[in-house]
Design a protein around this motif. Sequence first.
Motif, PDB file in Angstrom:
ATOM      1  N   ASP A 103      71.323  -9.728  -4.881  1.00  0.00           N
ATOM      2  CA  ASP A 103      72.582 -10.466  -4.946  1.00  0.00           C
ATOM      3  C   ASP A 103      73.107 -10.539  -6.389  1.00  0.00           C
ATOM      4  O   ASP A 103      72.496 -11.185  -7.238  1.00  0.00           O
ATOM      5  N   PRO A 104      74.231  -9.880  -6.671  1.00  0.00           N
ATOM      6  CA  PRO A 104      74.728  -9.884  -8.054  1.00  0.00           C
ATOM      7  C   PRO A 104      75.315 -11.232  -8.490  1.00  0.00           C
ATOM      8  O   PRO A 104      75.609 -11.419  -9.666  1.00  0.00           O
ATOM      9  N   ALA A 105      75.469 -12.161  -7.554  1.00  0.00           N
ATOM     10  CA  ALA A 105      76.039 -13.464  -7.915  1.00  0.00           C
ATOM     11  C   ALA A 105      74.986 -14.397  -8.500  1.00  0.00           C
ATOM     12  O   ALA A 105      75.307 -15.424  -9.071  1.00  0.00           O
ATOM     13  N   LEU A 106      73.686 -14.047  -8.346  1.00  0.00           N
ATOM     14  CA  LEU A 106      72.596 -14.876  -8.860  1.00  0.00           C
ATOM     15  C   LEU A 106      71.997 -14.201 -10.088  1.00  0.00           C
ATOM     16  O   LEU A 106      71.636 -13.027 -10.022  1.00  0.00           O
ATOM     17  N   LEU A 107      71.881 -14.942 -11.173  1.00  0.00           N
ATOM     18  CA  LEU A 107      71.305 -14.367 -12.382  1.00  0.00           C
ATOM     19  C   LEU A 107      70.221 -15.300 -12.901  1.00  0.00           C
ATOM     20  O   LEU A 107      70.472 -16.475 -13.173  1.00  0.00           O
ATOM     21  N   CYS A 108      69.019 -14.785 -13.040  1.00  0.00           N
ATOM     22  CA  CYS A 108      67.902 -15.592 -13.519  1.00  0.00           C
ATOM     23  C   CYS A 108      67.605 -15.220 -14.971  1.00  0.00           C
ATOM     24  O   CYS A 108      67.387 -14.048 -15.289  1.00  0.00           O
TER      25      CYS A 108
ATOM     26  N   TYR B 192      62.727 -14.346  -4.677  1.00  0.00           N
ATOM     27  CA  TYR B 192      64.043 -14.335  -5.319  1.00  0.00           C
ATOM     28  C   TYR B 192      64.753 -13.000  -5.072  1.00  0.00           C
ATOM     29  O   TYR B 192      64.164 -11.932  -5.231  1.00  0.00           O
ATOM     30  N   GLN B 193      66.001 -13.077  -4.680  1.00  0.00           N
ATOM     31  CA  GLN B 193      66.727 -11.854  -4.321  1.00  0.00           C
ATOM     32  C   GLN B 193      67.932 -11.591  -5.228  1.00  0.00           C
ATOM     33  O   GLN B 193      68.809 -10.805  -4.893  1.00  0.00           O
ATOM     34  N   GLY B 194      67.983 -12.295  -6.370  1.00  0.00           N
ATOM     35  CA  GLY B 194      69.091 -12.050  -7.283  1.00  0.00           C
ATOM     36  C   GLY B 194      68.667 -11.114  -8.405  1.00  0.00           C
ATOM     37  O   GLY B 194      67.695 -10.380  -8.279  1.00  0.00           O
ATOM     38  N   ARG B 195      69.399 -11.137  -9.493  1.00  0.00           N
ATOM     39  CA  ARG B 195      69.085 -10.282 -10.633  1.00  0.00           C
ATOM     40  C   ARG B 195      68.587 -11.100 -11.815  1.00  0.00           C
ATOM     41  O   ARG B 195      68.603 -12.314 -11.772  1.00  0.00           O
ATOM     42  N   TYR B 196      68.178 -10.400 -12.871  1.00  0.00           N
ATOM     43  CA  TYR B 196      67.598 -11.058 -14.040  1.00  0.00           C
ATOM     44  C   TYR B 196      68.373 -10.741 -15.302  1.00  0.00           C
ATOM     45  O   TYR B 196      69.128  -9.770 -15.356  1.00  0.00           O
ATOM     46  N   PHE B 197      68.122 -11.560 -16.308  1.00  0.00           N
ATOM     47  CA  PHE B 197      68.559 -11.224 -17.667  1.00  0.00           C
ATOM     48  C   PHE B 197      67.402 -11.552 -18.608  1.00  0.00           C
ATOM     49  O   PHE B 197      66.953 -12.697 -18.669  1.00  0.00           O
ATOM     50  N   VAL B 198      66.909 -10.547 -19.323  1.00  0.00           N
ATOM     51  CA  VAL B 198      65.765 -10.747 -20.216  1.00  0.00           C
ATOM     52  C   VAL B 198      66.261 -10.949 -21.648  1.00  0.00           C
ATOM     53  O   VAL B 198      66.928 -10.086 -22.206  1.00  0.00           O
ATOM     54  N   LEU B 199      65.924 -12.103 -22.218  1.00  0.00           N
ATOM     55  CA  LEU B 199      66.408 -12.425 -23.563  1.00  0.00           C
ATOM     56  C   LEU B 199      65.608 -11.738 -24.663  1.00  0.00           C
ATOM     57  O   LEU B 199      66.136 -11.413 -25.714  1.00  0.00           O
ATOM     58  N   GLY B 200      64.307 -11.565 -24.426  1.00  0.00           N
ATOM     59  CA  GLY B 200      63.463 -11.011 -25.479  1.00  0.00           C
ATOM     60  C   GLY B 200      63.136 -12.028 -26.556  1.00  0.00           C
ATOM     61  O   GLY B 200      62.826 -11.663 -27.682  1.00  0.00           O
ATOM     62  N   GLY B 201      63.182 -13.312 -26.234  1.00  0.00           N
ATOM     63  CA  GLY B 201      62.843 -14.340 -27.209  1.00  0.00           C
ATOM     64  C   GLY B 201      63.522 -15.629 -26.833  1.00  0.00           C
ATOM     65  O   GLY B 201      63.953 -15.801 -25.701  1.00  0.00           O
ATOM     66  N   ARG B 202      63.600 -16.552 -27.772  1.00  0.00           N
ATOM     67  CA  ARG B 202      64.299 -17.802 -27.523  1.00  0.00           C
ATOM     68  C   ARG B 202      64.906 -18.310 -28.820  1.00  0.00           C
ATOM     69  O   ARG B 202      64.464 -17.917 -29.904  1.00  0.00           O
ATOM     70  N   LEU B 203      65.878 -19.180 -28.684  1.00  0.00           N
ATOM     71  CA  LEU B 203      66.518 -19.742 -29.865  1.00  0.00           C
ATOM     72  C   LEU B 203      65.486 -20.530 -30.658  1.00  0.00           C
ATOM     73  O   LEU B 203      64.787 -21.370 -30.101  1.00  0.00           O
ATOM     74  N   SER B 204      65.383 -20.263 -31.927  1.00  0.00           N
ATOM     75  CA  SER B 204      64.425 -20.980 -32.745  1.00  0.00           C
ATOM     76  C   SER B 204      65.007 -21.158 -34.136  1.00  0.00           C
ATOM     77  O   SER B 204      64.743 -20.379 -35.044  1.00  0.00           O
ATOM     78  N   PRO B 205      65.834 -22.197 -34.290  1.00  0.00           N
ATOM     79  CA  PRO B 205      66.551 -22.371 -35.553  1.00  0.00           C
ATOM     80  C   PRO B 205      65.617 -22.409 -36.761  1.00  0.00           C
ATOM     81  O   PRO B 205      65.953 -21.892 -37.818  1.00  0.00           O
TER      82      PRO B 205
END
Lengths: 198, 246
Positions: free
Chosen positions: A78-83, A100-113
Amino acid sequence: MAYSPLIEQLIDSLRALPGVGPKSAQRMAFHLLLRDRRGGAALADVLAAAMERVGECRDCHLPTEDEQCPICASDRRDPALLCLVESPADVFALEQATDYQGRYFVLGGRLSPLDGIGPAELGLDRLEERLRAGEVREVILATSPTVEGEATSQYVAELARANGATCSRIAHGVPMGGELETVDSGTLSHAFAGRRGY
Amino acid sequence: MTGQAHPVPAWVVHRRSYRDTSLLLELLTRDHGRIGAVARGARGQRSRWRGVLEPFQPVLVNWAGRGELATLTFAEAGGRPLRFPGTRLAGAFYLSELLLRLLRRDDPVPDVFVAYGDALTSLAAADQPEDVPLRLFEKRLLEGLGYGLLLDSTADTGRPVDPGARYRYELEYGPVEADPEAAGLVISGAALLALAREELADEALRGEVQRLMRAAVGLYIGARPLQSRALYASLRRTDLSQEQEP
């Protein structure tokens, strides 16, 4: 004693692997050289090919040798779901554990001020572009339960809302099979604050 | 920097991954100042310190070793965990970034330990507008480091600051009486006195105080911008119900 230069180089290179010190590197090198030449040659071939050809999916940034990863390329997702996750390993963990039947987005890290990692360093502008395209209706935040993960989630939640998508976050709480008295107080306080109707 | 007979209270200011399973911590203690410590195995599956060594949380710790990095030998939660809703989390990052930029390791300043704890507690409790604890921490941090601002009398004549008058603030010197067209860092007497008494309920005065503190802090942090400030600004982009940026 010193090994010949090529063996020395092999041992040194094996130490690039996580958790491998000089002793284990030496064991691995001799295992391949003395007991499993064929395995070693196959490893060398596939390693060279993978290093050469694996890039990342143009949509979710999961490592793949194709333009799109199998998840993004599938028309049953499902392209309407993004994890949103921090690392590729998180995608595989979720794929194994959930339906889960949606898609993903991989950040490769996290915000770390405090380490100088801001939205620009994480490539969050690419996520913003994707949200602006309007196909995503719900963003599921699955960052790790740390302050950096929380900061990342907050930032992405603002992006999602600004682009008309709803936002949810995976629950943080007491592990299965655990007993309350052995759970650390941070987790317990999260779990208590986030309790649900039952 | 050797260990203590008993565990001492500390704040986890920062924490980053170190080697495969360890953590590198920046701790703030009352009597030993800022300490760099390695928590061996703290990221392992079965670590007894799981969930304890989280940033901006109170802990009880003990450590061993001399030199640049100590080794953590004991840690447990030092109080109820603090949670920072919404942009208050960016505020906690800001306090910590400021502390790491201005306070060197092994330079104990008990007042800074107290000020950091007060600011985090107040941010988490959400008992006042979120920029108030940030301003008070900036003031107390500069005081603790010996860069305290002169707020209640003028620098040139030594006269008490008049809440109705306007002043030009000269950094590293103090307020001087200003004519109405004065340029530069102009601030009202009322704002100076509000900061001196740490009573910052008035939003307009807080705006003035923010300008002053930003300039004063800017003098010591150098040219490299604060990342947490950028995070704060971007979190507020669509969330304009919140208050000033730090």
